[in-house]
Design an enzyme around this catalytic site. Structure first.
Site, PDB file in Angstrom:
ATOM      1  N   ASP A 118       0.831  -1.202   0.000  1.00 40.02           N
ATOM      2  CA  ASP A 118       0.000   0.000   0.000  1.00 40.02           C
ATOM      3  C   ASP A 118       0.871   1.260   0.000  1.00 40.02           C
ATOM      4  OD1 ASP A 118      -2.491   1.244   0.025  1.00 40.02           O
ATOM      5  OD2 ASP A 118      -3.250  -0.028   1.629  1.00 40.02           O
ATOM      6  N   GLU A 153      -1.470   1.932  -5.078  1.00 39.14           N
ATOM      7  CA  GLU A 153      -1.401   3.387  -4.849  1.00 39.14           C
ATOM      8  C   GLU A 153      -2.610   4.067  -5.485  1.00 39.14           C
ATOM      9  OE1 GLU A 153      -1.281   4.160  -8.301  1.00 39.14           O
ATOM     10  OE2 GLU A 153       0.040   5.847  -7.762  1.00 39.14           O
ATOM     11  N   GLY A 155      -4.096   4.136  -8.313  1.00 45.25           N
ATOM     12  CA  GLY A 155      -4.126   4.727  -9.651  1.00 45.25           C
ATOM     13  C   GLY A 155      -3.722   6.184  -9.685  1.00 45.25           C
ATOM     14  N   ASP A 176     -10.645   2.800  -3.130  1.00 46.85           N
ATOM     15  CA  ASP A 176     -11.295   1.585  -2.613  1.00 46.85           C
ATOM     16  C   ASP A 176     -12.745   1.471  -3.080  1.00 46.85           C
ATOM     17  OD1 ASP A 176      -8.909   1.525  -1.314  1.00 46.85           O
ATOM     18  OD2 ASP A 176      -9.752   1.557   0.710  1.00 46.85           O
TER      19      ASP A 176
HETATM   20  C1  GLA Z   1      -6.061   1.206   1.750  1.00 44.91           C
HETATM   21  C2  GLA Z   1      -6.244   0.177   0.628  1.00 44.91           C
HETATM   22  C3  GLA Z   1      -7.316  -0.807   1.043  1.00 44.91           C
HETATM   23  C4  GLA Z   1      -6.954  -1.471   2.356  1.00 44.91           C
HETATM   24  C5  GLA Z   1      -6.702  -0.423   3.430  1.00 44.91           C
HETATM   25  C6  GLA Z   1      -6.117  -1.038   4.687  1.00 44.91           C
HETATM   26  O1  GLA Z   1      -7.199   2.001   1.864  1.00 44.91           O
HETATM   27  O2  GLA Z   1      -6.556   0.800  -0.581  1.00 44.91           O
HETATM   28  O3  GLA Z   1      -7.524  -1.771   0.019  1.00 44.91           O
HETATM   29  O4  GLA Z   1      -5.816  -2.274   2.146  1.00 44.91           O
HETATM   30  O5  GLA Z   1      -5.789   0.569   2.976  1.00 44.91           O
HETATM   31  O6  GLA Z   1      -5.811  -0.081   5.675  1.00 44.91           O
END
Ligand code: GLA
Length: 373
Positions: A118, A153, A155, A176
């Site tokens: 991430d 990241e 996109g 997300d």
């Molecule tokens: C980000 C990612 C998610 C998840 C959370 C976990 O938001 O995009 O998919 O992994 O972190 O904290």
């Protein structure tokens, strides 16, 4: 393909629940259908020991990650883990910046098969992102264990241009996914299935074997569950909408990772996640992402070339009412006559140069077209 912990358990992830999910993945037939990873997302970490070795939270993972990996491997499954290219992860846990080689070695020693990496807490520029991802990819390679590398990241730095070169096998293309069809104009944030589709569909030329666009998790079967997928207006979808997400993700050759409770699935959810004819479209060996050939407010039509010369055609009705649709396959660049098979009805429709019929609001039909010689 697999199941990821974030949307269901968020930070409350623990070994017992993950083992139960793995058992349910096997018992439900999902493992046999191709779902073969359990991905631990954020929240597993318990800091570092006095040699700076990253450790799992001893309360959530009393047996440790290596034992959990063995549990998965004994059942023919693989284990994914999660970290971040900064000091702390998105949810504030210990991350890997400055410890890449040591952490890669640790993950390898635990027999982990996949790393989602991430980008929370990291600087916004692309050069730093490329460097930080490459550093971890190199560290994974140096560990000598075959660990697939998922870049996350969102996109924001157009990873489709550089993530494969940095050592990633797949990269998230968007923020997300929330458990909703589409963001309402009054909503400040929270991307629904349609919002993500509209970004990912345009990136078809970047996907191929070993380097994939990742439009994030399946929300199929969540039905508005509280938690990350329920934030940002994620109040749930209908089964028709979940079926659409699954169809569209398969057309886009996306990684298929479920996030619902595999231990308690209703028939509708099982029918979607276990549709092996649709899974075959997703997993087709040619590895082409569908092209969106028709795009307007009501209709989206996608065409995906398949390894054996067949085509998959998906028809999505984005409008709020059922509509009748008619198309000559020639309009999609598909000349001649085809044997047409409906992959949701599991039914051969006969030989044709066209299709017409009703498509419900937010429904996606998928057909497999076999050329008639
Ligand atoms: C980000 C990612 C998610 C998840 C959370 C976990 O938001 O995009 O998919 O992994 O972190 O904290």
């Amino acid at each position: 393909m697999g199941w990821m912990s974030w949307n269901f358990f968020a930070e409350k992830v623990n070994e017992k629940d993950l083992e139960e999910m793995a058992d349910a993945m096997v018992a439900s037939g999902m493992a046999k259908a191709g779902y073969n990873h359990i991905f631990i997302d954020d929240g597993w970490q318990g800091g570092r020991d006095n040699k700076n070795k990253i450790i799992a939270d001893p309360v959530k993972f009393p047996s440790g990650i290596k034992a959990l990996a063995k549990y998965m491997h004994d059942r023919g499954l693989k284990l994914g883990i999660y970290s971040d290219a900064a000091q702390l992860t998105c949810a504030g846990y210990t991350a890997s910046l400055g410890f890449e080689e040591q952490d890669a070695k640790t993950f390898a020693s635990w027999d982990v098969d996949y790393l989602k990496y991430d980008y929370c807490g990291a600087p916004p520029d692309s050069n730093t992102a490329k460097l930080r991802y490459k550093t971890m990819a190199d560290a994974l390679r140096k560990s000598r264990r075959d660990i697939a590398f998922g870049i996350c990241e969102w996109g924001e730095r157009q990873p489709w241009h550089w993530a494969a070169q940095a050592g990633g096998q797949l990269w998230r293309t968007t923020g997300d996914v929330r458990d909703k069809w589409k963001r309402k104009s009054a909503e400040k944030w929270g991307e629904g299935i349609m919002d993500i589709l509209d970004v990912n569909a345009e990136l078809h030329s970047y996907a191929g074997p070993g380097h994939w666009n990742d439009p994030d998790m399946l929300v199929v079967g969540l039905y508005g569950k509280k938690g990350p997928s329920g934030d940002g207006g994620g109040t749930g979808c209908t089964d028709t909408e979940y079926q659409s997400q699954f169809s569209l993700w398969a057309m886009m050759s996306a990684p298929l990772y479920a996030t619902n409770d595999l231990r308690n699935m209703n028939e509708a959810t099982k029918n979607i996640l276990l549709n092996e004819e649709v899974i075959a479209i997703d997993q087709d060996a040619l590895g082409k992402q569908a092209e969106r050939k028709i795009k307007n407010d009501v209709w989206n039509v996608f065409v995906k070339s398949l390894a054996n010369g067949d085509y998959a055609v998906a028809i999505l009705n984005r409008s709020d009412a059922a509509q009748n649709f008619a198309i000559d396959f020639k309009e999609l660049g598909l000349d001649g006559k085809y044997e047409v098979r409906d992959l949701w009805q599991h039914k051969d429709l006969g030989k044709s140069k066209s299709w017409k019929g009703d498509v419900q609001s937010h429904e996606t039909k998928i057909f497999r077209l076999m050329k008639v010689k």
